[in-house]
Design an enzyme around this catalytic site. Structure first.
Site, PDB file in Angstrom:
ATOM      1  N   SER A   1      41.116  41.639  39.534  1.00  0.00           N
ATOM      2  CA  SER A   1      42.133  42.699  39.578  1.00  0.00           C
ATOM      3  C   SER A   1      43.401  42.284  40.350  1.00  0.00           C
ATOM      4  CB  SER A   1      41.312  43.756  40.179  1.00  0.00           C
ATOM      5  OG  SER A   1      42.148  45.099  39.551  1.00  0.00           O
ATOM      6  N   GLU A   2      44.325  42.086  39.617  1.00  0.00           N
ATOM      7  CA  GLU A   2      45.366  41.486  40.321  1.00  0.00           C
ATOM      8  C   GLU A   2      46.134  42.587  41.377  1.00  0.00           C
ATOM      9  OE1 GLU A   2      46.019  41.924  36.877  1.00  0.00           O
ATOM     10  OE2 GLU A   2      48.044  42.831  36.395  1.00  0.00           O
TER      11      GLU A   2
END
Lengths: 217, 219
Positions: A45-46
């Site tokens: 999840s950036e």
């Protein structure tokens, strides 16, 4: 089956056990729901962690995905800051990214971050993902809402990345970006090659081994 | 050791017209809401805001946009706050969109004594306009320059009185790198403990980087 479900189901087949995967916001997020049995992946999840999981009972407002929605983190996950997150992305530590698209083309270009004069949301992490992930899959509906083609000879919207796309999955088929052009390798049940050609502006090469789209029936 | 604690009035004295401010957070998660409110209350103008995104109109830095206190924003995403796009189109607000990973690295450079970073991100797109391209071993990179701010406002879960910080889950995001890239770093924390209560191995941002600590009510 709805178009979005078909696309997500087919894109899920591309993921291998143990892959580190980043799923874009929107349709690509659905891919996680259709992983084949025995395939475990680590979702990145950036906004700063690896091991993205379903939200379950969590109400923790500090645990959200890159779309800002509440989520969970699986055992074995890890948290980090944004610099580390994008070092993972650019540094070749992400095996696959699945992203949505406004346009893509036979050169493997992708446009998915702005429509000049209409919509300029920004690129977020997409430009880093397309140059950094080992494999870039575009998962999108085949045509725009007005029926116009989204798979073009050459994108006319500002690019997210140049020559970055490996595979395009739509509800009509699967297209591999090759040096010779766009290769139709799989076609949706009940759809003819002529129909696909009619809804695609790009030149298509039809695979000699064209098969029915996997994981959608 | 000097006392780093301050109250919200003392914090707001650092906010000046025309300042460049970095604010941590990702869609307002990990944003120091009370410090942002203090900027709103103080009414300073012509801010250059460096932040990942402009959140939503009523949360995080979104309020600074709605309140028209920002002259320029440097961010990777503005789509969740319609007011940002509206002011940009009306040419009332300058917006520099930066790929998120590049934004992180530019901030990291600003805090790390580096003259810039070479990245493949944005090559062949409009992001490369007006930037130097540098070839290294046959690959073409963009030179992305450092970002620095007058003030960084960051959010942590816990601090000790020396300013050593621990963040909470996805609320970490840009906070640790912004803590390195400003002349004055003010942290908003939910919990304040004595020095020694956070073991060195668990410190995520070293206290020497933190100038001032604002502890929310009741902590």
């Amino acid at each position: 089956m709805k178009a979005k479900e078909m696309i997500a189901r087919r894109a899920a087949v591309e993921l291998k056990d143990g892959d580190v995967v980043n799923l874009g916001i929107g349709l690509p997020t659905l891919v996680a729901n259709y992983l084949p049995k025995g395939i475990d992946v680590m979702l990145e999840s950036e906004n700063g962690f690896i091991g993205l999981g379903s939200v379950g009972e969590s109400t923790d407002s500090n645990l959200v995905n890159a779309g800002g929605q509440l989520c969970g983190i699986i055992p074995g996950g890890a948290m980090f800051d944004s610099a580390m997150s994008f070092s993972l992305i650019r540094g070749g530590h992400v095996d696959v990214t699945v992203l949505g698209g406004l346009q893509t083309d036979q050169k493997g270009n992708l446009a998915n971050w702005m429509v000049p004069g209409k919509m300029v949301p920004g690129m977020g992490g997409a430009m880093d993902l397309v140059i950094g992930a080992k494999k870039v899959i575009v998962a999108m509906e085949h045509c725009a809402k007005d029926g116009s083609a989204k798979i073009l000879k050459i994108c006319n919207l500002p690019l997210t990345g140049k020559g970055v796309v490996d595979l395009i999955v739509t509800e009509l088929g699967v297209f591999r970006v090759t040096e010779k052009g766009l290769l139709l390798t799989e076609i949706a049940p009940g759809v003819t090659v002529e129909t696909v050609k009619g809804k695609t502006e790009a030149d298509l090469i039809i695979s000699n081994n064209l098969i029915s789209m996997k994981n959608v029936s | 050791m000097k006392n780093k604690q301050l109250n919200i009035q003392q914090a707001s004295e650092y906010f000046k017209d025309g300042m460049t401010v970095m604010v941590g957070g990702f869609l307002a998660v990990g944003t120091p809401e009370r410090l942002v409110h203090a900027i709103v209350d103080r009414g300073v103008k012509d801010i250059t805001l460096i932040t990942n995104d402009t959140a939503v109109p009523d949360k995080g830095v979104g309020q600074l946009i709605v309140n028209r206190q920002v002259k320029k924003v440097v961010a990777s995403h503005i789509g969740t706050n319609p007011e940002t796009g509206k002011q940009m189109i009306a040419k009332e607000l300058e917006v520099e969109l930066v790929p998120q990973g590049t934004l992180a690295e530019r901030i990291r450079c600003g805090g790390s004594g580096l003259g810039g970073v070479l990245t493949l991100t944005g090559v062949g797109t409009i992001v490369e306009e007006n930037k130097r391209k540098i070839s290294v071993d046959g690959k073409i990179y963009l030179l992305e320059k450092p970002l620095h701010a007058d003030v960084a406002l960051i959010k942590a879960r816990k601090a000790d009185t020396a300013g050593n910080l621990i963040y909470d889950k996805a609320a970490r995001n840009f906070n640790p790198i912004m803590a390195m890239a400003a002349d004055v770093v003010i942290v908003e924390v939910d919990e304040l403990v004595e020095v020694g209560e956070i073991v060195p191995d668990e410190v995520m941002t070293a206290g020497v980087l933190v100038d001032k600590i604002f502890c929310v009510e009741g902590c």
